[in-house]
Enzyme design. Structure first.
Site, PDB file in Angstrom:
ATOM      1  N   TYR A 149       0.856  -1.188   0.000  1.00 13.43           N
ATOM      2  CA  TYR A 149       0.000   0.000   0.000  1.00 13.43           C
ATOM      3  C   TYR A 149       0.887   1.230   0.000  1.00 13.43           C
ATOM      4  O   TYR A 149       1.814   1.321   0.816  1.00 13.43           O
ATOM      5  CB  TYR A 149      -0.888  -0.007   1.248  1.00 13.43           C
ATOM      6  CG  TYR A 149      -1.798   1.187   1.411  1.00 13.43           C
ATOM      7  CD1 TYR A 149      -1.563   2.125   2.413  1.00 13.43           C
ATOM      8  CD2 TYR A 149      -2.901   1.378   0.580  1.00 13.43           C
ATOM      9  CE1 TYR A 149      -2.409   3.220   2.584  1.00 13.43           C
ATOM     10  CE2 TYR A 149      -3.748   2.472   0.749  1.00 13.43           C
ATOM     11  CZ  TYR A 149      -3.492   3.383   1.746  1.00 13.43           C
ATOM     12  OH  TYR A 149      -4.328   4.470   1.905  1.00 13.43           O
ATOM     13  N   ASP A 244       9.382   2.735  -0.339  1.00 14.34           N
ATOM     14  CA  ASP A 244       8.343   3.444   0.409  1.00 14.34           C
ATOM     15  C   ASP A 244       8.572   3.121   1.889  1.00 14.34           C
ATOM     16  O   ASP A 244       8.182   2.055   2.367  1.00 14.34           O
ATOM     17  CB  ASP A 244       6.953   2.989  -0.055  1.00 14.34           C
ATOM     18  CG  ASP A 244       5.857   3.630   0.781  1.00 14.34           C
ATOM     19  OD1 ASP A 244       4.664   3.419   0.463  1.00 14.34           O
ATOM     20  OD2 ASP A 244       6.174   4.321   1.774  1.00 14.34           O
ATOM     21  N   LYS A 272       4.548   9.468   8.712  1.00 13.41           N
ATOM     22  CA  LYS A 272       4.339   8.943  10.072  1.00 13.41           C
ATOM     23  C   LYS A 272       5.329   9.507  11.089  1.00 13.41           C
ATOM     24  O   LYS A 272       5.214  10.628  11.544  1.00 13.41           O
ATOM     25  CB  LYS A 272       4.361   7.411  10.039  1.00 13.41           C
ATOM     26  CG  LYS A 272       3.209   6.802   9.202  1.00 13.41           C
ATOM     27  CD  LYS A 272       3.261   5.291   9.197  1.00 13.41           C
ATOM     28  CE  LYS A 272       2.281   4.698   8.208  1.00 13.41           C
ATOM     29  NZ  LYS A 272       0.892   4.672   8.708  1.00 13.41           N
TER      30      LYS A 272
HETATM   31  P1  KE4 Z   1      -0.840   8.254   4.707  1.00 17.28           P
HETATM   32  O1  KE4 Z   1      -1.389   8.967   3.494  1.00 17.28           O
HETATM   33  O2  KE4 Z   1      -1.895   7.415   5.399  1.00 17.28           O
HETATM   34  O3  KE4 Z   1      -0.095   9.174   5.667  1.00 17.28           O
HETATM   35  O4  KE4 Z   1       0.319   7.246   4.187  1.00 17.28           O
HETATM   36  C1  KE4 Z   1       0.002   6.293   3.196  1.00 17.28           C
HETATM   37  C2  KE4 Z   1       0.984   5.151   3.319  1.00 17.28           C
HETATM   38  C3  KE4 Z   1       1.997   5.038   2.382  1.00 17.28           C
HETATM   39  N1  KE4 Z   1       2.915   4.043   2.459  1.00 17.28           N
HETATM   40  C4  KE4 Z   1       2.870   3.137   3.462  1.00 17.28           C
HETATM   41  C5  KE4 Z   1       3.909   2.055   3.503  1.00 17.28           C
HETATM   42  C6  KE4 Z   1       1.860   3.213   4.455  1.00 17.28           C
HETATM   43  O5  KE4 Z   1       1.829   2.285   5.446  1.00 17.28           O
HETATM   44  C7  KE4 Z   1       0.898   4.226   4.382  1.00 17.28           C
HETATM   45  C8  KE4 Z   1      -0.243   4.345   5.380  1.00 17.28           C
HETATM   46  N2  KE4 Z   1      -0.379   3.268   6.303  1.00 17.28           N
HETATM   47  C9  KE4 Z   1      -1.714   3.015   6.786  1.00 17.28           C
HETATM   48  C10 KE4 Z   1      -1.651   1.873   7.795  1.00 17.28           C
HETATM   49  N3  KE4 Z   1      -1.212   0.677   7.214  1.00 17.28           N
HETATM   50  C11 KE4 Z   1      -2.353   4.219   7.372  1.00 17.28           C
HETATM   51  C12 KE4 Z   1      -3.564   3.954   8.242  1.00 17.28           C
HETATM   52  C13 KE4 Z   1      -4.823   4.359   7.567  1.00 17.28           C
HETATM   53  O6  KE4 Z   1      -4.920   4.248   6.339  1.00 17.28           O
HETATM   54  O7  KE4 Z   1      -5.723   4.796   8.312  1.00 17.28           O
END
Ligand code: KE4
Length: 433
Positions: A149, A244, A272
């Site tokens: 993701y 990533d 994060k």
């Molecule tokens: P954000 O747009 O949520 O800040 O980041 C996206 C993203 C990009 N790359 C990786 C490897 C990530 O894990 C994420 C976001 N992680 C999720 C949890 N697995 C965020 C939680 C959510 O979507 O509420």
């Protein structure tokens, strides 16, 4: 069996009202507990390793707002720094010296980053880095891995992990076919599949983007040689290698997965932890590539709140706290106790389970395993996971509400917290059908 005195009346009231106001009652899908069922918990406050809900229940928190709370929630030094910075305003929309400070810290920490651009989320970082990959190479196609993701930008919503996997969405409506025709996918840990994609698309692939340790299909570490193999394949094909590290950055080592595994990608995304709990994302890498980004170069990307002093301050203080001797050894020790303990208890109570941890990131599957990719992960017993999740919640343990997520510890988690968690796991697994 535990006679549940577990009261969630206020959570139910607030969540019922929320569902009339916001789609699914949440600001992000995974929070709705759809895949584990039952009443989502409405938080009232968090501190250290703990969260309290609106009914006064306390939980040991292993989500840590999905990674940022690595120093413990509401760390007093972070809160103090944010309060002081706020006296001078929350956003300037103009250059600010604090951006230099956090940029220098990121560049000093992450082996591949010579220049960095701050944005406001991991999604923004990944969608920007994708545009940069294409701008620099003049090629349109990218390779991502099933179950990984990279945020919710259209071109990444192909066999994506995290909430997309959690909700079992085939992908997403609203994403035009022509947006994803350039997104090629391969199984994680499968170099042959990547090699084949390069052979089938000679000179057309801008690069490969991956979570170097997958956290969005559950916890799936790279097999030996996989990352090095990708580095060689991309170099041989004139393509870019992009890590990533939104989740792994400053989580599994101060320099992230690229430090841990000794692989230098061309570009990296972060998020994060570098925001210390406030909205920050970043992308960075080789200077010759980053100088394509406007206004230094022609590739456009922008953001009103990017680099704002409040978020920069939270990130700076968080990285200062992390960059102390022994930080990652402490995280590794406490998380290893947790992961090993969970797997041992599963075995002793007759449940097939596999998983592991790297520093403060962990995960396990109710599956015999081993789990090398998303297909393997999908063999996990999701019903058993949802019952386990609910049982642990009733014992005051807050785990990620999806089998397709990773778990996180913090510097605030103690041995007593781990003992309590393992005792709860034994009680719940002993009664788990
Ligand atoms: P954000 O747009 O949520 O800040 O980041 C996206 C993203 C990009 N790359 C990786 C490897 C990530 O894990 C994420 C976001 N992680 C999720 C949890 N697995 C965020 C939680 C959510 O979507 O509420």
């Amino acid at each position: 069996m535990v006679t549940s005195t577990f009261k969630t009346t206020k959570s139910e009231e607030i969540f019922a009202a929320a569902q009339k106001l916001m789609p699914g009652g949440v600001s992000s899908p995974v929070r709705a507990f759809k895949s584990v069922g039952g009443q989502p918990i409405v938080f009232d406050r968090v501190e250290g390793a703990y969260a309290w809900d609106v009914d006064g229940n306390r939980y040991i928190d292993y989500v840590g707002t999905w990674g940022p709370a690595i120093c413990g929630h509401a760390h007093p030094e972070v809160i103090k720094a944010i309060c002081e910075a706020a006296q001078k305003g929350t956003s300037f929309g103009a250059p600010c010296a604090l951006e230099n400070v956090l940029a220098e810290m990121v560049i000093a920490a992450v082996p591949s980053i010579e220049m960095v651009r701050f944005v406001n989320s991991g999604t923004e970082a990944c969608m920007s880095v994708l545009r940069l990959m294409r701008a620099f190479t003049g090629r349109d196609k990218i390779i991502k891995f099933e179950g990984c993701y990279h945020g919710h930008a259209d071109m990444f919503l192909v066999k994506a992990g995290s909430g997309v996997a959690t909700l079992g969405l085939p992908d997403s409506p609203g994403v035009p076919k022509n947006t994803t025709t350039n997104t090629l996918t391969a199984p994680f840990n499968n170099l042959e599949a990547v090699k084949a994609l390069f052979a089938e698309n000679p000179g057309e692939i801008a690069g490969v983007i991956l979570e170097p340790v997958v956290g969005n299909a559950g916890f799936i570490p790279p097999d030996g040689g996989f990352l090095a193999g990708l580095r060689e394949l991309t170099r041989d094909n004139g393509a870019l290698l992009v890590f990533d590290e939104v989740m792994t950055g400053f989580r599994i080592a101060y320099g992230g997965a690229q430090e841990k595994f000794g692989i230098t990608p061309d570009l990296t995304t972060l998020g994060k932890i570098i925001g210390g709990g406030l909205p920050v994302g970043a992308y960075g890498g080789r200077r010759d590539i980053m100088e394509m980004v406007a206004p230094a170069g022609p590739m456009y990307q922008a953001g009103t709140l990017s680099g704002n002093p409040l978020a920069m301050t939270a990130g700076i203080k968080t990285l200062e706290l992390l960059h102390q001797p022994g930080t990652y050894e402490a995280l590794d020790r406490i998380t290893k106790r947790l992961a090993d303990g969970m797997l041992q208890i599963a075995q002793e109570t007759g449940h097939a389970a596999c998983g592991g941890q790297i520093s403060g990131m962990f995960g396990f599957f109710f599956a015999a395993g081993p789990v090398h990719n998303y297909e393997d992960a999908k063999l996990a017993d999701l019903t058993k996971f949802s019952r386990f999740h609910r049982g642990m919640l009733e014992h005051g343990i807050y785990l990620a509400p999806s089998q397709f997520e990773a778990g996180f510890t913090s510097l605030a988690h103690t041995d007593a917290d781990i003992d309590h968690t393992l005792a709860a796991a034994r009680e719940v697994m002993s009664h788990l059908s």
